[in-house]
Design a protein around this motif. Structure first.
Motif, PDB file in Angstrom:
ATOM      1  N   HIS A 132      35.721  45.614  29.868  1.00  0.00           N
ATOM      2  CA  HIS A 132      35.263  44.792  30.979  1.00  0.00           C
ATOM      3  C   HIS A 132      36.193  43.592  31.169  1.00  0.00           C
ATOM      4  O   HIS A 132      36.561  43.257  32.301  1.00  0.00           O
ATOM      5  CB  HIS A 132      33.826  44.329  30.732  1.00  0.00           C
ATOM      6  CG  HIS A 132      33.205  43.698  31.922  1.00  0.00           C
ATOM      7  ND1 HIS A 132      33.160  42.339  32.088  1.00  0.00           N
ATOM      8  CD2 HIS A 132      32.624  44.249  33.020  1.00  0.00           C
ATOM      9  CE1 HIS A 132      32.563  42.071  33.232  1.00  0.00           C
ATOM     10  NE2 HIS A 132      32.237  43.208  33.828  1.00  0.00           N
ATOM     11  N   ALA A 133      36.610  42.968  30.079  1.00  0.00           N
ATOM     12  CA  ALA A 133      37.541  41.840  30.171  1.00  0.00           C
ATOM     13  C   ALA A 133      38.877  42.297  30.767  1.00  0.00           C
ATOM     14  O   ALA A 133      39.473  41.597  31.595  1.00  0.00           O
ATOM     15  CB  ALA A 133      37.746  41.220  28.788  1.00  0.00           C
ATOM     16  N   HIS A 134      39.324  43.482  30.360  1.00  0.00           N
ATOM     17  CA  HIS A 134      40.564  44.040  30.910  1.00  0.00           C
ATOM     18  C   HIS A 134      40.418  44.251  32.418  1.00  0.00           C
ATOM     19  O   HIS A 134      41.322  43.904  33.198  1.00  0.00           O
ATOM     20  CB  HIS A 134      40.891  45.354  30.206  1.00  0.00           C
ATOM     21  CG  HIS A 134      42.046  46.080  30.795  1.00  0.00           C
ATOM     22  ND1 HIS A 134      43.355  45.671  30.630  1.00  0.00           N
ATOM     23  CD2 HIS A 134      42.093  47.192  31.581  1.00  0.00           C
ATOM     24  CE1 HIS A 134      44.146  46.487  31.284  1.00  0.00           C
ATOM     25  NE2 HIS A 134      43.410  47.420  31.861  1.00  0.00           N
ATOM     26  N   ALA A 135      39.293  44.800  32.833  1.00  0.00           N
ATOM     27  CA  ALA A 135      39.053  45.043  34.260  1.00  0.00           C
ATOM     28  C   ALA A 135      39.024  43.724  35.030  1.00  0.00           C
ATOM     29  O   ALA A 135      39.573  43.641  36.138  1.00  0.00           O
ATOM     30  CB  ALA A 135      37.752  45.808  34.455  1.00  0.00           C
ATOM     31  N   GLN A 136      38.433  42.706  34.455  1.00  0.00           N
ATOM     32  CA  GLN A 136      38.406  41.401  35.117  1.00  0.00           C
ATOM     33  C   GLN A 136      39.814  40.842  35.286  1.00  0.00           C
ATOM     34  O   GLN A 136      40.146  40.297  36.346  1.00  0.00           O
ATOM     35  CB  GLN A 136      37.555  40.412  34.321  1.00  0.00           C
ATOM     36  CG  GLN A 136      36.077  40.670  34.432  1.00  0.00           C
ATOM     37  CD  GLN A 136      35.277  39.701  33.596  1.00  0.00           C
ATOM     38  OE1 GLN A 136      35.632  39.408  32.449  1.00  0.00           O
ATOM     39  NE2 GLN A 136      34.199  39.200  34.156  1.00  0.00           N
ATOM     40  N   ARG A 137      40.650  40.987  34.260  1.00  0.00           N
ATOM     41  CA  ARG A 137      42.041  40.516  34.365  1.00  0.00           C
ATOM     42  C   ARG A 137      42.779  41.266  35.457  1.00  0.00           C
ATOM     43  O   ARG A 137      43.529  40.676  36.237  1.00  0.00           O
ATOM     44  CB  ARG A 137      42.766  40.665  33.032  1.00  0.00           C
ATOM     45  CG  ARG A 137      42.393  39.614  32.005  1.00  0.00           C
ATOM     46  CD  ARG A 137      43.306  39.651  30.789  1.00  0.00           C
ATOM     47  NE  ARG A 137      43.310  40.936  30.122  1.00  0.00           N
ATOM     48  CZ  ARG A 137      42.424  41.332  29.212  1.00  0.00           C
ATOM     49  NH1 ARG A 137      41.438  40.529  28.869  1.00  0.00           N
ATOM     50  NH2 ARG A 137      42.524  42.516  28.643  1.00  0.00           N
ATOM     51  N   ARG A 138      42.611  42.585  35.514  1.00  0.00           N
ATOM     52  CA  ARG A 138      43.291  43.387  36.538  1.00  0.00           C
ATOM     53  C   ARG A 138      42.819  42.996  37.934  1.00  0.00           C
ATOM     54  O   ARG A 138      43.620  42.938  38.865  1.00  0.00           O
ATOM     55  CB  ARG A 138      43.047  44.880  36.297  1.00  0.00           C
ATOM     56  CG  ARG A 138      43.812  45.434  35.128  1.00  0.00           C
ATOM     57  CD  ARG A 138      45.304  45.566  35.407  1.00  0.00           C
ATOM     58  NE  ARG A 138      45.502  46.535  36.471  1.00  0.00           N
ATOM     59  CZ  ARG A 138      46.193  46.319  37.581  1.00  0.00           C
ATOM     60  NH1 ARG A 138      46.806  45.189  37.772  1.00  0.00           N
ATOM     61  NH2 ARG A 138      46.289  47.250  38.506  1.00  0.00           N
ATOM     62  N   CYS A 139      41.532  42.722  38.091  1.00  0.00           N
ATOM     63  CA  CYS A 139      41.020  42.274  39.390  1.00  0.00           C
ATOM     64  C   CYS A 139      41.661  40.946  39.788  1.00  0.00           C
ATOM     65  O   CYS A 139      42.061  40.771  40.942  1.00  0.00           O
ATOM     66  CB  CYS A 139      39.503  42.128  39.357  1.00  0.00           C
ATOM     67  SG  CYS A 139      38.609  43.682  39.376  1.00  0.00           S
ATOM     68  N   ALA A 140      41.763  40.036  38.844  1.00  0.00           N
ATOM     69  CA  ALA A 140      42.392  38.739  39.125  1.00  0.00           C
ATOM     70  C   ALA A 140      43.858  38.924  39.503  1.00  0.00           C
ATOM     71  O   ALA A 140      44.349  38.292  40.447  1.00  0.00           O
ATOM     72  CB  ALA A 140      42.254  37.819  37.917  1.00  0.00           C
ATOM     73  N   GLU A 141      44.561  39.797  38.782  1.00  0.00           N
ATOM     74  CA  GLU A 141      45.967  40.067  39.105  1.00  0.00           C
ATOM     75  C   GLU A 141      46.097  40.689  40.485  1.00  0.00           C
ATOM     76  O   GLU A 141      46.994  40.322  41.261  1.00  0.00           O
ATOM     77  CB  GLU A 141      46.574  40.995  38.053  1.00  0.00           C
ATOM     78  CG  GLU A 141      46.738  40.371  36.689  1.00  0.00           C
ATOM     79  CD  GLU A 141      47.018  41.399  35.604  1.00  0.00           C
ATOM     80  OE1 GLU A 141      47.117  42.615  35.904  1.00  0.00           O
ATOM     81  OE2 GLU A 141      47.146  40.983  34.437  1.00  0.00           O
ATOM     82  N   ALA A 142      45.231  41.638  40.801  1.00  0.00           N
ATOM     83  CA  ALA A 142      45.284  42.300  42.112  1.00  0.00           C
ATOM     84  C   ALA A 142      44.966  41.316  43.230  1.00  0.00           C
ATOM     85  O   ALA A 142      45.580  41.360  44.297  1.00  0.00           O
ATOM     86  CB  ALA A 142      44.325  43.481  42.142  1.00  0.00           C
ATOM     87  N   THR A 143      44.029  40.420  42.983  1.00  0.00           N
ATOM     88  CA  THR A 143      43.683  39.406  43.980  1.00  0.00           C
ATOM     89  C   THR A 143      44.867  38.478  44.230  1.00  0.00           C
ATOM     90  O   THR A 143      45.189  38.158  45.375  1.00  0.00           O
ATOM     91  CB  THR A 143      42.458  38.599  43.518  1.00  0.00           C
ATOM     92  OG1 THR A 143      41.357  39.498  43.361  1.00  0.00           O
ATOM     93  CG2 THR A 143      42.082  37.520  44.508  1.00  0.00           C
TER      94      THR A 143
END
Length: 92
Positions: free
Chosen positions: A52-63
């Motif tokens: 979940h933390a990894h997914a949150q980081r990827r979302c932030a990077e994509a944003t």
């Protein structure tokens, strides 16, 4: 939980944000429906938290990347308008 962890990671890596939202909702539903995690669940829960933390980081990077692309589009649009205004001034 391990399947959800894998799903979260896979969706985040390939940028499938709709599938990621569905996996995140499934994770929330799973955690709401479970009693307090027992000793046997601790490792799986830890992997789920990491995914979940990894997914949150990827979302932030994509944003951030989307914001950069929008900024570039706006700059190009402004440049095109500037050139059009110059051209219009030269023709007058």
């Amino acid at each position: 939980m391990d399947r959800l962890s894998a799903s979260l990671r896979q969706c985040a890596e390939c940028g499938d944000w709709d599938a990621l939202a569905a996996a995140d909702a499934a994770t929330a539903a799973l955690l709401r429906g479970r009693p307090a995690a027992g000793v046997g669940d601790a490792a799986a829960l830890s992997r789920l938290r990491a995914a979940h933390a990894h997914a949150q980081r990827r979302c932030a990077e994509a944003t951030a990347a989307a914001g950069q692309r929008l900024l570039e589009v706006a700059r190009r649009r402004d440049a095109a308008r500037g050139y059009a205004a110059l051209d219009a001034g030269e023709e007058a």
